[in-house]
Design a protein around this motif. Structure first.
Motif, mmCIF file in Angstrom:
data_model
loop_
_atom_site.group_PDB
_atom_site.id
_atom_site.type_symbol
_atom_site.label_atom_id
_atom_site.label_comp_id
_atom_site.label_asym_id
_atom_site.label_seq_id
_atom_site.Cartn_x
_atom_site.Cartn_y
_atom_site.Cartn_z
ATOM 1 N N THR A 80 64.629 -10.268 -22.181
ATOM 2 C CA THR A 80 64.705 -8.846 -22.531
ATOM 3 C C THR A 80 65.027 -8.679 -24.010
ATOM 4 N N LYS A 81 66.017 -9.416 -24.477
ATOM 5 C CA LYS A 81 66.398 -9.353 -25.893
ATOM 6 C C LYS A 81 65.272 -9.895 -26.772
ATOM 7 N N LEU A 82 64.650 -10.987 -26.343
ATOM 8 C CA LEU A 82 63.537 -11.563 -27.100
ATOM 9 C C LEU A 82 62.371 -10.583 -27.182
ATOM 10 N N ALA A 83 62.090 -9.873 -26.094
ATOM 11 C CA ALA A 83 61.004 -8.893 -26.091
ATOM 12 C C ALA A 83 61.281 -7.784 -27.112
ATOM 13 N N ARG A 84 62.522 -7.305 -27.157
ATOM 14 C CA ARG A 84 62.872 -6.255 -28.134
ATOM 15 C C ARG A 84 62.708 -6.760 -29.565
ATOM 16 N N LEU A 85 63.153 -7.985 -29.814
ATOM 17 C CA LEU A 85 63.024 -8.554 -31.158
ATOM 18 C C LEU A 85 61.564 -8.716 -31.561
ATOM 19 N N LEU A 86 60.738 -9.193 -30.635
ATOM 20 C CA LEU A 86 59.318 -9.384 -30.941
ATOM 21 C C LEU A 86 58.603 -8.054 -31.133
ATOM 22 N N GLU A 87 58.965 -7.040 -30.348
ATOM 23 C CA GLU A 87 58.359 -5.717 -30.535
ATOM 24 C C GLU A 87 58.722 -5.149 -31.902
ATOM 25 N N ALA A 88 59.965 -5.336 -32.331
ATOM 26 C CA ALA A 88 60.379 -4.882 -33.660
ATOM 27 C C ALA A 88 59.626 -5.649 -34.746
ATOM 28 N N GLU A 89 59.477 -6.945 -34.541
ATOM 29 C CA GLU A 89 58.744 -7.771 -35.512
ATOM 30 C C GLU A 89 57.285 -7.325 -35.596
ATOM 31 N N ALA A 90 56.688 -7.015 -34.455
ATOM 32 C CA ALA A 90 55.296 -6.548 -34.444
ATOM 33 C C ALA A 90 55.175 -5.196 -35.139
ATOM 34 N N ALA A 91 56.157 -4.317 -34.942
ATOM 35 C CA ALA A 91 56.130 -3.000 -35.581
ATOM 36 C C ALA A 91 56.271 -3.115 -37.093
ATOM 37 N N LEU A 92 57.123 -4.038 -37.542
ATOM 38 C CA LEU A 92 57.297 -4.228 -38.986
ATOM 39 C C LEU A 92 56.068 -4.850 -39.633
ATOM 40 N N GLY A 93 55.392 -5.719 -38.899
ATOM 41 C CA GLY A 93 54.163 -6.333 -39.398
ATOM 42 C C GLY A 93 54.368 -7.374 -40.479
ATOM 43 N N MET A 94 55.553 -7.960 -40.556
ATOM 44 C CA MET A 94 55.812 -8.965 -41.591
ATOM 45 C C MET A 94 55.078 -10.278 -41.290
ATOM 46 N N HIS A 95 54.929 -10.593 -40.023
ATOM 47 C CA HIS A 95 54.233 -11.810 -39.615
ATOM 48 C C HIS A 95 53.140 -11.429 -38.633
ATOM 49 N N GLU A 96 51.992 -12.079 -38.736
ATOM 50 C CA GLU A 96 50.890 -11.790 -37.828
ATOM 51 C C GLU A 96 50.867 -12.741 -36.646
ATOM 52 N N GLU A 97 51.224 -13.998 -36.882
ATOM 53 C CA GLU A 97 51.169 -15.003 -35.834
ATOM 54 C C GLU A 97 52.499 -15.717 -35.701
ATOM 55 N N ALA A 98 52.705 -16.288 -34.524
ATOM 56 C CA ALA A 98 53.916 -17.055 -34.266
ATOM 57 C C ALA A 98 53.537 -18.368 -33.610
ATOM 58 N N THR A 99 54.309 -19.395 -33.908
ATOM 59 C CA THR A 99 54.180 -20.656 -33.201
ATOM 60 C C THR A 99 55.153 -20.600 -32.037
ATOM 61 N N VAL A 100 54.625 -20.689 -30.835
ATOM 62 C CA VAL A 100 55.445 -20.595 -29.628
ATOM 63 C C VAL A 100 55.580 -21.990 -29.029
#
Length: 82
Positions: A20-40
């Motif tokens: 849940t916390k990770l989802a919120r962080l990733l949604e914020a990261e996607a909204a900011l648009g600082m990074h396009e891709e992630a290594t998972v």
């Protein structure tokens, strides 16, 4: 766990990751648009799976998984209460 290295976002998933916390962080990261891709990196007992994917897709995937886990917990609680 989220880390930054050389301009790329790295996300490590394990069994105990707080989705849940990770989802919120990733949604914020996607909204900011600082990074396009992630290594998972998904770490499990048999090894690790590494994949590069867009932040938006990863955020959506993690959110869906968190929702499914919450629904399963609710169903188990109802079953125990009956």
């Amino acid at each position: 766990m989220i880390s930054y290295d050389g301009g790329r976002l790295h996300v490590t998933l394990t069994r105990k990751t707080g989705l849940t916390k990770l989802a919120r962080l990733l949604e914020a990261e996607a909204a900011l648009g600082m990074h396009e891709e992630a290594t998972v990196v998904y770490k499990c007992r048999n090894g690790a799976l590494r994949q590069v994917m867009p932040i938006e897709t990863l955020a959506r995937m993690v959110k869906q998984e968190a929702d499914v886990i919450a629904q399963l917990r609710l169903e188990r609680a109802v079953k125990v209460g009956m």
